[in-house]
Design a protein around this motif. Sequence first.
Motif, short mmCIF file in Angstrom:
data_model
loop_
_atom_site.label_atom_id
_atom_site.label_comp_id
_atom_site.label_asym_id
_atom_site.label_seq_id
_atom_site.Cartn_x
_atom_site.Cartn_y
_atom_site.Cartn_z
N PHE A 1 88.02 28.52 -0.03
CA PHE A 1 86.68 29.05 -0.30
C PHE A 1 86.29 30.04 0.81
O PHE A 1 86.71 29.90 1.96
N LYS B 1 83.95 30.73 -4.51
CA LYS B 1 85.33 30.65 -5.00
C LYS B 1 85.35 31.15 -6.43
O LYS B 1 84.62 30.64 -7.30
N ASP B 2 86.13 32.18 -6.69
CA ASP B 2 86.31 32.70 -8.05
C ASP B 2 84.98 33.04 -8.73
O ASP B 2 84.78 32.73 -9.92
N ALA C 1 90.80 24.70 -6.54
CA ALA C 1 91.91 25.46 -5.95
C ALA C 1 93.19 25.29 -6.76
O ALA C 1 93.94 26.25 -6.97
N GLN D 1 93.05 27.35 -9.93
CA GLN D 1 93.29 28.77 -9.65
C GLN D 1 94.79 29.04 -9.48
O GLN D 1 95.32 30.02 -10.01
#
Length: 218
Positions: A70, A108-109, A210, A213
């Motif tokens: 992150f 994150k994303d 995570a 991803q």
Amino acid sequence: IVGSLTWNGRGHTLTNPIISLQGFSAYNIRRVFAVQRIRLDGCFYRAYDDASKGEKYEQHIRGILTKEGFRVIPGRVYIKKPILPEELSIQLWGKVKQETDLDVVAEKDGMIFVLECKERMPPVSRIVKESHMFEKYSTELQYKTLWIRDNLDEFRKIVSASYGETPWLGPEAKVLCPLVVVNYPIPVSLNLPVAQLTGIELENLAKSIATTQRIQEG
């Protein structure tokens, strides 16, 4: 440990719940656990002051998120203006708060996580009071997050003034996710506007994001 919990004929058996009777010991195991927890709680509160506890726990949470990839703002974000509706602020805290802060902000994303971190180990007698406080924290965090949603450009400028440019707070941010993170689960209503997670649950959530991803990229 057993000796320190054993009643010696003086004081109160509530704090020394093991009674020795001619080679035998009489005790209520639930009371032993309760006294042990109260003593540990006392050590926790004597170890360091509240401000340090808050800062240390927030830094611990930042470390968990950073480890899982992150992007994390390295400190608290201070907003030196009222951002809660006046009526709500008075309802929650009995006053109009003139400024506020955000404990942990991470991304994150395209998902921006806005976290309120509470490190507490309440004595048994304070659990009900603590649950009421967490309802207030949850409601306040909901409105802090709504303010960020509606003032993202201003929020980005506030962050940049303290920590430098953070392009990931820009238009690519798709979702705002507020969470109250605690080190000690507090029994609260299931109808809270913002979910409560323990630090371990947050770590598992961060790992899951995570992992997802990496699967999508792989």
